[in-house]
Design an enzyme around this catalytic site. Structure first.
Site, mmCIF file in Angstrom:
data_model
loop_
_atom_site.group_PDB
_atom_site.id
_atom_site.type_symbol
_atom_site.label_atom_id
_atom_site.label_comp_id
_atom_site.label_asym_id
_atom_site.label_seq_id
_atom_site.Cartn_x
_atom_site.Cartn_y
_atom_site.Cartn_z
ATOM 1 N N GLU A 1 0.830 -1.217 0.000
ATOM 2 C CA GLU A 1 0.000 0.000 0.000
ATOM 3 C C GLU A 1 0.861 1.262 0.000
ATOM 4 O O GLU A 1 0.365 2.350 0.317
ATOM 5 C CB GLU A 1 -0.962 0.013 1.196
ATOM 6 C CG GLU A 1 -1.852 -1.205 1.352
ATOM 7 C CD GLU A 1 -2.836 -1.437 0.192
ATOM 8 O OE1 GLU A 1 -2.845 -0.632 -0.759
ATOM 9 O OE2 GLU A 1 -3.560 -2.441 0.244
ATOM 10 N N HIS B 1 -2.961 2.092 8.388
ATOM 11 C CA HIS B 1 -4.007 1.240 7.809
ATOM 12 C C HIS B 1 -4.166 0.002 8.673
ATOM 13 O O HIS B 1 -3.169 -0.654 9.011
ATOM 14 C CB HIS B 1 -3.618 0.851 6.381
ATOM 15 C CG HIS B 1 -4.469 -0.214 5.777
ATOM 16 N ND1 HIS B 1 -5.853 -0.133 5.713
ATOM 17 C CD2 HIS B 1 -4.152 -1.397 5.191
ATOM 18 C CE1 HIS B 1 -6.332 -1.213 5.112
ATOM 19 N NE2 HIS B 1 -5.319 -2.002 4.795
ATOM 20 N N HIS C 1 -7.151 -3.416 9.874
ATOM 21 C CA HIS C 1 -8.325 -4.219 9.519
ATOM 22 C C HIS C 1 -9.181 -4.452 10.772
ATOM 23 O O HIS C 1 -9.279 -5.583 11.244
ATOM 24 C CB HIS C 1 -7.882 -5.582 8.956
ATOM 25 C CG HIS C 1 -7.146 -5.530 7.658
ATOM 26 N ND1 HIS C 1 -6.602 -6.651 7.063
ATOM 27 C CD2 HIS C 1 -6.868 -4.496 6.814
ATOM 28 C CE1 HIS C 1 -6.023 -6.322 5.909
ATOM 29 N NE2 HIS C 1 -6.156 -5.013 5.744
ATOM 30 N N GLU D 1 -18.723 11.894 22.593
ATOM 31 C CA GLU D 1 -17.572 12.705 22.174
ATOM 32 C C GLU D 1 -17.028 12.366 20.784
ATOM 33 O O GLU D 1 -16.074 13.005 20.307
ATOM 34 C CB GLU D 1 -16.469 12.627 23.237
ATOM 35 C CG GLU D 1 -16.837 13.502 24.421
ATOM 36 C CD GLU D 1 -16.141 13.133 25.700
ATOM 37 O OE1 GLU D 1 -15.998 11.925 25.975
ATOM 38 O OE2 GLU D 1 -15.746 14.046 26.434
ATOM 39 N N HIS E 1 -12.846 -4.026 3.678
ATOM 40 C CA HIS E 1 -11.390 -4.199 3.787
ATOM 41 C C HIS E 1 -10.820 -3.626 5.091
ATOM 42 O O HIS E 1 -10.171 -4.334 5.850
ATOM 43 C CB HIS E 1 -10.719 -3.550 2.562
ATOM 44 C CG HIS E 1 -9.234 -3.711 2.526
ATOM 45 N ND1 HIS E 1 -8.522 -3.891 1.373
ATOM 46 C CD2 HIS E 1 -8.297 -3.699 3.528
ATOM 47 C CE1 HIS E 1 -7.232 -4.012 1.651
ATOM 48 N NE2 HIS E 1 -7.072 -3.892 2.952
HETATM 49 P P1 13P Z 1 1.121 -5.477 3.104
HETATM 50 O O1 13P Z 1 1.546 -6.734 3.825
HETATM 51 O O2 13P Z 1 1.712 -5.416 1.706
HETATM 52 O O3 13P Z 1 1.380 -4.252 3.910
HETATM 53 O O4 13P Z 1 -0.446 -5.578 2.850
HETATM 54 C C1 13P Z 1 -1.330 -5.701 3.917
HETATM 55 C C2 13P Z 1 -2.645 -5.054 3.664
HETATM 56 O O5 13P Z 1 -3.385 -4.811 4.594
HETATM 57 C C3 13P Z 1 -3.015 -4.708 2.276
HETATM 58 O O6 13P Z 1 -4.128 -3.871 2.245
HETATM 59 ZN ZN ZN Z 2 -5.347 -4.003 4.087
#
Ligand code: 13P
Ligand code: ZN
Length: 273
Positions: free
Chosen positions: A116, A140, A142, A170, A211
């Site tokens: 990413e 980023h 998940h 809040e 995602h």
């Molecule tokens: P990477 O291992 O390449 O960072 O990818 C993980 C991910 O969450 C892709 O969206």
């Molecule tokens: Zn991801």
């Protein structure tokens, strides 16, 4: 003294460890990047490798020419970052056009920066410009409840933001700009990077449907806590819906009063006044 004793390094590793503990980083899920200051780069420089190979970023970020970033490695597990930082994260330097990078520290057993990287760097570029250099972190993850909601809530920014603002008093003060929504796209390339960075001009957080979530901020605390607050809101939302849905909620005017009292402007177009 080692490069691992530097404050920015400890802060970065701390986010990886805490994000994993929260359950947001199964396998290699999620990634983190940090735009280093000139002082941090100078302190880290004695540990850098010279003359490493340049590789394409996969997009262009001219406003980040010659900058240094600490980033997680592609396919590397967040769980392993605190155990073996030198094998799971790296420092990269960009070239003068912002089209190529080279690894100057880390990933000692091989590898490359996160897949990413285009999204991280395009987000950094827009945030650096719009915050006069204040924002340095792109994260980023998940987080499970947030992802679950992308299967249930309508995928528009207004509905999504309003629902999560309602989940704790809040919340509008923590993410006053609301949540951007990127519809499902193939991750890891330039196309999703362009779509995300366009939205990051107006938002600090962007949901990737089915995602995960991207957050941006000035420092590790602010950025991690934004992720944490949004995922907590999503968790409450999942609980409320599992209990049969809302029977009462915060009045619409309440958000206006909250914003006024705390002196934090919130996006009024989210409200139904
Ligand atoms: P990477 O291992 O390449 O960072 O990818 C993980 C991910 O969450 C892709 O969206
Ligand atoms: Zn991801």
């Amino acid at each position: 003294m080692s490069i691992l004793d530097e404050k920015f390094m400890k802060g970065f590793i701390g986010v990886c460890a805490e994000g994993y503990r929260k359950g947001w980083h199964e396998r290699n899920g999620g990634n983190l990047s940090y735009r280093m200051t000139a002082d941090e780069t100078a302190a880290a420089m004695p540990y850098f490798k010279a003359d490493t190979a340049w590789a394409s970023i996969g997009t262009e970020v001219p406003d980040l020419a010659w900058e240094y970033f600490l980033v997680t490695g592609s396919g590397k597990h967040m769980r392993n970052v605190p155990l073996e930082p030198q094998n799971n994260i790296c420092i990269i330097q960009l070239d003068g056009k912002g089209e190529n990078y080279r690894i100057v520290w880390g990933l000692e057993e091989g590898g490359r920066p996160t897949s990413e990287l285009p999204t991280h760097l395009m987000n950094h570029e827009i945030k650096k410009k719009l915050t006069q250099g204040k924002y340095r972190v792109i994260y980023h993850a998940h987080p499970g409840n947030l992802i679950a909601l992308t299967f249930v809530l309508p995928l528009d920014s207004k509905t999504f933001t309003h629902e999560l603002w309602e989940m704790a008093t809040e919340n509008p003060l923590v993410f006053p700009k609301g949540l951007a929504i990127v519809p499902w796209m193939v991750p890891g390339g330039r196309e999703i990077a362009v779509a995300t960075s366009k939205l990051m001009a107006d938002f600090d957080a962007a949901v990737w449907a089915h995602h995960g979530l991207f957050c941006s901020g000035a420092d590790f605390d602010e950025t991690f806590s934004l992720m944490d607050t949004i995922e907590k809101a999503a968790e409450i939302c999942v609980k409320v819906r599992s209990m049969g849905g809302k029977r009462q909620t915060i009045p619409e005017q309440g958000f206006v009063d909250l914003s006024k009292d705390f002196g934090i402007p919130i996006k009024e177009e989210i409200l139904d006044l």
